[in-house]
Motif scaffolding. Structure first.
Motif, PDB file in Angstrom:
ATOM      1  N   UNK A  69      33.715  35.178  42.794  1.00  0.00           N
ATOM      2  CA  UNK A  69      32.182  34.638  42.654  1.00  0.00           C
ATOM      3  C   UNK A  69      31.230  35.949  42.452  1.00  0.00           C
ATOM      4  N   UNK A  70      31.176  36.995  42.973  1.00  0.00           N
ATOM      5  CA  UNK A  70      30.609  38.384  42.622  1.00  0.00           C
ATOM      6  C   UNK A  70      31.766  39.419  42.298  1.00  0.00           C
ATOM      7  N   UNK A  71      31.946  39.599  41.034  1.00  0.00           N
ATOM      8  CA  UNK A  71      33.391  40.307  40.721  1.00  0.00           C
ATOM      9  C   UNK A  71      33.442  41.691  41.114  1.00  0.00           C
ATOM     10  N   UNK A  72      31.974  42.390  41.404  1.00  0.00           N
ATOM     11  CA  UNK A  72      31.940  43.621  41.658  1.00  0.00           C
ATOM     12  C   UNK A  72      31.623  43.883  43.438  1.00  0.00           C
ATOM     13  N   UNK A  73      31.959  42.593  44.128  1.00  0.00           N
ATOM     14  CA  UNK A  73      32.184  42.576  45.451  1.00  0.00           C
ATOM     15  C   UNK A  73      33.455  41.918  45.785  1.00  0.00           C
ATOM     16  N   UNK A  74      34.320  41.904  44.892  1.00  0.00           N
ATOM     17  CA  UNK A  74      35.784  41.334  44.858  1.00  0.00           C
ATOM     18  C   UNK A  74      37.001  42.487  44.592  1.00  0.00           C
ATOM     19  N   UNK A  75      36.710  43.711  44.934  1.00  0.00           N
ATOM     20  CA  UNK A  75      37.574  44.536  44.473  1.00  0.00           C
ATOM     21  C   UNK A  75      38.949  44.612  45.667  1.00  0.00           C
ATOM     22  N   UNK A  76      38.611  44.226  46.849  1.00  0.00           N
ATOM     23  CA  UNK A  76      39.564  44.714  47.887  1.00  0.00           C
ATOM     24  C   UNK A  76      39.603  43.461  48.802  1.00  0.00           C
ATOM     25  N   UNK A  77      40.835  43.207  49.135  1.00  0.00           N
ATOM     26  CA  UNK A  77      41.117  42.546  50.332  1.00  0.00           C
ATOM     27  C   UNK A  77      40.676  40.940  50.451  1.00  0.00           C
ATOM     28  N   UNK A  78      41.156  40.291  51.671  1.00  0.00           N
ATOM     29  CA  UNK A  78      41.014  39.050  51.760  1.00  0.00           C
ATOM     30  C   UNK A  78      39.541  39.102  52.367  1.00  0.00           C
ATOM     31  N   UNK A  79      38.939  37.447  52.570  1.00  0.00           N
ATOM     32  CA  UNK A  79      39.656  36.299  52.067  1.00  0.00           C
ATOM     33  C   UNK A  79      39.390  36.036  50.538  1.00  0.00           C
ATOM     34  N   UNK A  80      40.130  34.985  50.118  1.00  0.00           N
ATOM     35  CA  UNK A  80      40.049  34.507  48.806  1.00  0.00           C
ATOM     36  C   UNK A  80      38.568  34.322  48.517  1.00  0.00           C
ATOM     37  N   UNK A  81      37.712  34.559  47.583  1.00  0.00           N
ATOM     38  CA  UNK A  81      36.619  34.379  47.173  1.00  0.00           C
ATOM     39  C   UNK A  81      36.363  33.975  45.801  1.00  0.00           C
ATOM     40  N   UNK A  82      36.963  33.015  45.219  1.00  0.00           N
ATOM     41  CA  UNK A  82      36.769  32.680  43.997  1.00  0.00           C
ATOM     42  C   UNK A  82      35.586  32.009  43.522  1.00  0.00           C
ATOM     43  N   UNK A  83      35.424  32.472  42.335  1.00  0.00           N
ATOM     44  CA  UNK A  83      34.143  31.762  41.460  1.00  0.00           C
ATOM     45  C   UNK A  83      34.018  30.396  41.800  1.00  0.00           C
ATOM     46  N   UNK A  84      32.859  29.904  41.737  1.00  0.00           N
ATOM     47  CA  UNK A  84      32.789  28.097  41.848  1.00  0.00           C
ATOM     48  C   UNK A  84      32.907  27.378  40.556  1.00  0.00           C
TER      49      UNK A  84
END
Length: 361
Positions: free
Chosen positions: A242-257
């Protein structure tokens, strides 16, 4: 011709509205190039943007984050070109990986209707599934009539690569709707010269290196929102967040909507060249390019004593063509025993006349 270039970053290139006659100066072919159905030629804004970013990379002159701007610019341009919201568009590297998302989602024993001779990037993802999935290939003009209550997916190219034949897309969509089947389309040989409305297409995939005049390695997928939960983003990484630059590491899964959940991490430099190429094509106008390309293709067909057609690709059985074009500056292709020429925005009437002169001896 005046070009207005705005360097928000070195990847951002803006081109003023242009006529085809003026835009043709932005291509630098050194041959009589009639092989866009294999790969398209880059316009100067795309070439220059790519050279600039390669120089930045070589010299270590900038951080990488700004290189992603071109990907988002290209996504928005493709959405305009396909007539869909930007939120429907995912980005990737090639057509087959996108088609594979739909193929992998099918239940065991599903039935797929496709065309013959269909390009393997569309066909093989379904054939590779196994699981008793049935793939029936019929003549292009029989695809719509072959859809029935057993059909789960209709998978077809808008324009056939080998022959240039166009499918009756509206008839296919209507037939699929009557039996609640999904429509999966490869628009690689269409987008860039043929006006496309993807709003009624469940999944449309398009590689950009042909008629969109882009470097190889960039592709788009338009996918209707109701399909999002039925497709598994098997290659999801940080760019699908959802926010690529806040999605570099680790869970939980937070896919774009939205469809960005199907993004793969972009190869920066091909996208740098893709963004200005699409922008230029849109500035020229796909309707204008369509008219231009068909004018040339049908003049060529007339010169071969063939009836007019509806495709920018002309495949003709010319037994002596290979011999007569040997050693000339013509770049065309042989496909399925035919001479295949493909006519695009950078081609002219003079090119057509030159080719006919060579073929007629």
């Amino acid at each position: 011709m005046h070009l207005q270039v705005h360097l928000k970053s070195r990847a951002a290139v803006s081109v003023a509205a242009v006529r085809i006659e003026d835009a043709q100066r932005l291509w630098q072919a050194e041959t009589l190039y009639l092989n866009t159905a294999s790969y398209g030629l880059p316009p100067t804004p795309a070439w220059d943007a790519l050279q600039a970013v390669l120089a930045d990379w070589r010299g270590g002159r900038t951080s990488w984050e700004g290189w992603g701007d071109a990907t988002e610019s290209a996504r928005a341009s493709f959405a305009r070109l396909a007539g869909v919201p930007t939120e429907w568009v995912a980005i990737g590297a090639n057509t087959s990986s996108m088609i594979g998302l739909m193929a992998a989602s099918l239940p065991d024993g599903a039935r797929v209707v496709s065309a013959e001779p269909e390009f393997t990037s569309l066909l093989w993802p379904f054939l590779a599934q196994g699981r008793d999935i049935e793939v029936e290939c019929v003549a292009v003009d029989e695809v719509a009539d072959s859809v029935d209550e057993r059909t789960d997916v209709v998978a077809v190219s808008v324009v056939q690569s080998s022959t240039g034949e166009l499918v009756d897309l509206e008839a296919v969509i209507d037939a699929a709707a009557a039996y609640d089947a999904r429509v999966v389309v490869d628009a690689t040989q269409a987008c860039g010269w043929l006006p496309i409305d993807a709003t009624r297409i469940d999944l449309l995939a398009c590689s950009a290196y042909k008629w969109l005049c882009s470097p190889r390695g960039t592709a788009f997928m338009s996918v209707r929102p109701e399909l999002h939960d039925t497709l598994t983003p098997a290659a999801a990484g940080w760019y699908a967040g959802e926010d690529p630059h806040a999605s570099y590491y680790g869970p939980p899964l937070r896919l774009a909507h939205d469809a960005r959940r199907f993004d793969v991490s972009p190869a920066w430099f091909p996208w740098i060249g893709t963004a200005p190429a699409l922008e230029l094509l849109l500035e020229i106008g796909i309707d204008a390019i369509h008219e231009h390309n068909l004018h040339l293709a049908n003049r060529f067909r007339a010169g071969l004593n063939l009836p007019p057609g509806d495709s920018a690709i002309v495949s003709a059985e010319l037994p002596e063509a290979e011999e007569r074009l040997q050693g000339t500056r013509v770049m065309a292709a042989g496909r399925a025993g035919l001479l295949r020429t493909s006519w695009h925005v950078y081609n002219t009437d003079a090119h057509m006349d030159e080719l006919l002169t060579l073929l007629n001896g």
